[in-house]
Design a protein around this motif. Sequence first.
Motif, PDB file in Angstrom:
ATOM      1  N   GLU A 114       0.842  -1.194   0.000  1.00 44.84           N
ATOM      2  CA  GLU A 114       0.000   0.000   0.000  1.00 44.84           C
ATOM      3  C   GLU A 114       0.874   1.239   0.000  1.00 44.84           C
ATOM      4  O   GLU A 114       1.755   1.387   0.852  1.00 44.84           O
ATOM      5  N   ILE A 115       0.652   2.118  -0.973  1.00 37.40           N
ATOM      6  CA  ILE A 115       1.426   3.341  -1.118  1.00 37.40           C
ATOM      7  C   ILE A 115       0.462   4.511  -1.201  1.00 37.40           C
ATOM      8  O   ILE A 115      -0.531   4.451  -1.933  1.00 37.40           O
ATOM      9  N   GLN A 116       0.734   5.558  -0.442  1.00 40.74           N
ATOM     10  CA  GLN A 116      -0.076   6.765  -0.538  1.00 40.74           C
ATOM     11  C   GLN A 116       0.811   7.986  -0.315  1.00 40.74           C
ATOM     12  O   GLN A 116       1.815   7.923   0.407  1.00 40.74           O
ATOM     13  N   ALA A 117       0.446   9.078  -0.970  1.00 42.77           N
ATOM     14  CA  ALA A 117       1.232  10.310  -0.846  1.00 42.77           C
ATOM     15  C   ALA A 117       0.410  11.484  -1.357  1.00 42.77           C
ATOM     16  O   ALA A 117      -0.260  11.377  -2.392  1.00 42.77           O
ATOM     17  N   ALA A 118       0.438  12.583  -0.627  1.00 39.28           N
ATOM     18  CA  ALA A 118      -0.160  13.827  -1.119  1.00 39.28           C
ATOM     19  C   ALA A 118       0.767  14.414  -2.187  1.00 39.28           C
ATOM     20  O   ALA A 118       1.994  14.217  -2.108  1.00 39.28           O
ATOM     21  N   PRO A 119       0.223  15.092  -3.202  1.00 38.41           N
ATOM     22  CA  PRO A 119      -1.151  15.558  -3.359  1.00 38.41           C
ATOM     23  C   PRO A 119      -2.113  14.545  -3.969  1.00 38.41           C
ATOM     24  O   PRO A 119      -3.248  14.912  -4.289  1.00 38.41           O
ATOM     25  N   PHE A 120      -1.690  13.302  -4.156  1.00 42.91           N
ATOM     26  CA  PHE A 120      -2.625  12.264  -4.583  1.00 42.91           C
ATOM     27  C   PHE A 120      -3.554  11.949  -3.410  1.00 42.91           C
ATOM     28  O   PHE A 120      -3.129  11.940  -2.255  1.00 42.91           O
ATOM     29  N   THR A 121      -4.802  11.678  -3.704  1.00 37.67           N
ATOM     30  CA  THR A 121      -5.773  11.483  -2.622  1.00 37.67           C
ATOM     31  C   THR A 121      -6.151  10.021  -2.432  1.00 37.67           C
ATOM     32  O   THR A 121      -6.704   9.664  -1.393  1.00 37.67           O
ATOM     33  N   LEU A 122      -5.881   9.176  -3.424  1.00 40.49           N
ATOM     34  CA  LEU A 122      -6.253   7.762  -3.345  1.00 40.49           C
ATOM     35  C   LEU A 122      -5.008   6.899  -3.209  1.00 40.49           C
ATOM     36  O   LEU A 122      -3.969   7.186  -3.807  1.00 40.49           O
ATOM     37  N   PRO A 123      -5.081   5.810  -2.439  1.00 38.79           N
ATOM     38  CA  PRO A 123      -3.923   4.927  -2.280  1.00 38.79           C
ATOM     39  C   PRO A 123      -3.763   3.979  -3.468  1.00 38.79           C
ATOM     40  O   PRO A 123      -4.700   3.775  -4.251  1.00 38.79           O
ATOM     41  N   LEU A 124      -2.579   3.415  -3.582  1.00 43.22           N
ATOM     42  CA  LEU A 124      -2.301   2.352  -4.546  1.00 43.22           C
ATOM     43  C   LEU A 124      -2.068   1.069  -3.768  1.00 43.22           C
ATOM     44  O   LEU A 124      -1.166   0.996  -2.935  1.00 43.22           O
ATOM     45  N   ARG A 125      -2.901   0.065  -4.032  1.00 45.58           N
ATOM     46  CA  ARG A 125      -2.780  -1.223  -3.341  1.00 45.58           C
ATOM     47  C   ARG A 125      -2.642  -2.346  -4.355  1.00 45.58           C
ATOM     48  O   ARG A 125      -3.348  -2.380  -5.368  1.00 45.58           O
ATOM     49  N   ASN A 126      -1.740  -3.275  -4.069  1.00 42.09           N
ATOM     50  CA  ASN A 126      -1.551  -4.460  -4.911  1.00 42.09           C
ATOM     51  C   ASN A 126      -1.188  -5.649  -4.032  1.00 42.09           C
ATOM     52  O   ASN A 126      -0.359  -5.518  -3.122  1.00 42.09           O
ATOM     53  N   ARG A 127      -1.790  -6.788  -4.314  1.00 42.99           N
ATOM     54  CA  ARG A 127      -1.517  -8.014  -3.564  1.00 42.99           C
ATOM     55  C   ARG A 127      -0.490  -8.853  -4.319  1.00 42.99           C
ATOM     56  O   ARG A 127      -0.485  -8.890  -5.548  1.00 42.99           O
ATOM     57  N   LEU A 128       0.359  -9.547  -3.569  1.00 43.23           N
ATOM     58  CA  LEU A 128       1.423 -10.354  -4.159  1.00 43.23           C
ATOM     59  C   LEU A 128       0.967 -11.791  -4.381  1.00 43.23           C
ATOM     60  O   LEU A 128       0.465 -12.447  -3.460  1.00 43.23           O
ATOM     61  N   THR A 129       1.134 -12.269  -5.604  1.00 40.79           N
ATOM     62  CA  THR A 129       0.856 -13.662  -5.937  1.00 40.79           C
ATOM     63  C   THR A 129       2.038 -14.217  -6.733  1.00 40.79           C
ATOM     64  O   THR A 129       2.946 -13.482  -7.117  1.00 40.79           O
ATOM     65  N   ARG A 130       2.009 -15.510  -6.993  1.00 39.67           N
ATOM     66  CA  ARG A 130       3.077 -16.148  -7.778  1.00 39.67           C
ATOM     67  C   ARG A 130       2.456 -16.959  -8.908  1.00 39.67           C
ATOM     68  O   ARG A 130       1.469 -17.681  -8.711  1.00 39.67           O
ATOM     69  N   ALA A 131       3.024 -16.875 -10.084  1.00 44.29           N
ATOM     70  CA  ALA A 131       2.534 -17.608 -11.251  1.00 44.29           C
ATOM     71  C   ALA A 131       2.931 -19.075 -11.170  1.00 44.29           C
ATOM     72  O   ALA A 131       3.935 -19.435 -10.548  1.00 44.29           O
ATOM     73  N   ASP A 132       2.137 -19.912 -11.771  1.00 43.78           N
ATOM     74  CA  ASP A 132       2.495 -21.329 -11.920  1.00 43.78           C
ATOM     75  C   ASP A 132       3.621 -21.458 -12.936  1.00 43.78           C
ATOM     76  O   ASP A 132       3.782 -20.627 -13.841  1.00 43.78           O
ATOM     77  N   ALA A 133       4.402 -22.491 -12.800  1.00 44.95           N
ATOM     78  CA  ALA A 133       5.497 -22.748 -13.734  1.00 44.95           C
ATOM     79  C   ALA A 133       4.925 -23.082 -15.114  1.00 44.95           C
ATOM     80  O   ALA A 133       3.954 -23.825 -15.228  1.00 44.95           O
ATOM     81  N   VAL A 134       5.534 -22.483 -16.131  1.00 47.30           N
ATOM     82  CA  VAL A 134       5.120 -22.741 -17.504  1.00 47.30           C
ATOM     83  C   VAL A 134       6.359 -23.191 -18.279  1.00 47.30           C
ATOM     84  O   VAL A 134       7.349 -22.477 -18.333  1.00 47.30           O
ATOM     85  N   PRO A 135       6.335 -24.406 -18.866  1.00 48.61           N
ATOM     86  CA  PRO A 135       7.488 -24.879 -19.618  1.00 48.61           C
ATOM     87  C   PRO A 135       7.779 -23.941 -20.792  1.00 48.61           C
ATOM     88  O   PRO A 135       6.857 -23.480 -21.476  1.00 48.61           O
ATOM     89  N   VAL A 136       9.047 -23.655 -21.003  1.00 48.34           N
ATOM     90  CA  VAL A 136       9.466 -22.815 -22.120  1.00 48.34           C
ATOM     91  C   VAL A 136      10.333 -23.651 -23.043  1.00 48.34           C
ATOM     92  O   VAL A 136      11.362 -24.190 -22.611  1.00 48.34           O
ATOM     93  N   ALA A 137       9.911 -23.756 -24.281  1.00 49.38           N
ATOM     94  CA  ALA A 137      10.686 -24.537 -25.249  1.00 49.38           C
ATOM     95  C   ALA A 137      10.776 -23.761 -26.547  1.00 49.38           C
ATOM     96  O   ALA A 137       9.802 -23.152 -26.984  1.00 49.38           O
ATOM     97  N   VAL A 138      11.952 -23.774 -27.146  1.00 44.53           N
ATOM     98  CA  VAL A 138      12.166 -23.120 -28.420  1.00 44.53           C
ATOM     99  C   VAL A 138      12.200 -24.182 -29.509  1.00 44.53           C
ATOM    100  O   VAL A 138      12.952 -25.145 -29.422  1.00 44.53           O
ATOM    101  N   ARG A 139      11.377 -24.008 -30.502  1.00 45.25           N
ATOM    102  CA  ARG A 139      11.339 -24.950 -31.615  1.00 45.25           C
ATOM    103  C   ARG A 139      12.230 -24.463 -32.749  1.00 45.25           C
ATOM    104  O   ARG A 139      12.251 -23.288 -33.085  1.00 45.25           O
ATOM    105  N   VAL A 140      12.946 -25.363 -33.332  1.00 50.66           N
ATOM    106  CA  VAL A 140      13.786 -25.042 -34.490  1.00 50.66           C
ATOM    107  C   VAL A 140      12.962 -25.286 -35.747  1.00 50.66           C
ATOM    108  O   VAL A 140      12.425 -26.384 -35.952  1.00 50.66           O
ATOM    109  N   LEU A 141      12.837 -24.272 -36.566  1.00 46.87           N
ATOM    110  CA  LEU A 141      12.063 -24.383 -37.815  1.00 46.87           C
ATOM    111  C   LEU A 141      12.958 -24.774 -38.987  1.00 46.87           C
ATOM    112  O   LEU A 141      14.140 -24.439 -39.016  1.00 46.87           O
TER     113      LEU A 141
END
Length: 328
Positions: A301-328
Amino acid sequence: MTLRLLQRVAPTRAVIAATDAGAHVVPGVDSIRVLALRAIDAGHSIADEVAALGQGEAVDIAQLLDAGAIGSPIDHEDPAHVIMTGTGLTHLGSAEGRDKMHRAAAEATTQTDSMRMFLEGVEGGKPAEGEVGQQPEWFYKGDGGQMVAPGGDFTMPHFAQDGGEEPELAGIYVIGSDGTPHRIGLALANEFSDHVTERHNYLWLAHSKLRQASLGPELLVGTPPEHVEGTSRIVRDGETIWEKPFLSGEANMSHSLGNLEHHHFKYALFRRPGDIHVHFFGTATLSFADGVRTEEGDVFEIQAAPFTLPLRNRLTRADAVPVAVRVL
């Protein structure tokens, strides 16, 4: 009177103009980007364009934010035309945490590259008018696909070693048809990073910055404030586990905004007409520097004047996704 712009994204898109006197819809435009381009074509300020368009219905911006109806204060139909970048070691005091982190990793007894770059910025980061100052550290964060709306979740990659907040200001720019960059305004920002990866080796800074980022709901237009003072906190299971004030604005920086802007937009590839740029100006306050290790579910949570609304973000983690490069 301070003018702030917001983007309503539901139930219909609209631009909202807010001042201390209240907030209203700006008729005739559905995005801040379109509003800015209209101001450029008319040859006047974005505040003048807002005034020329008049006032629509009155709205409550805090209620809209709580309802999830406020999006990021800038976007583009094609996210590839939003370029997110930033500069570091730009704030007085910002070298302390970075230098401590890198010195501990390298067990160095000599001055680190971070400290040298910081001191060069202190010496030459605010040049006289018409002169070019010391260039800052610079990094790339991604395109508009990396932008998380205020209230949205930060999703760190499955391979991330850390997900840490960086409370700061970001400059929002649109490139005019003649290639001239125009600063639309400043937004509160969380420039989310992986500080464990960065600490391992300073040359991994580029990897540590390839993460999402979030902008606060409000875009502050007009002359930027010299001094911005706010609070950054981490909330875990409803309790604040870390809280600290942070400072920004040129009075608290080793570089002027103009110098940072010059060294970004001096590259022709960043002056492509129609593009949007989000440039993060840096911070001196990190929970990681105080030994905090974030966990999934933590809320920044971040807040600062002269901004009047806070910035909120929740932390999550992505699932593992296999990365493969195909040779054409």
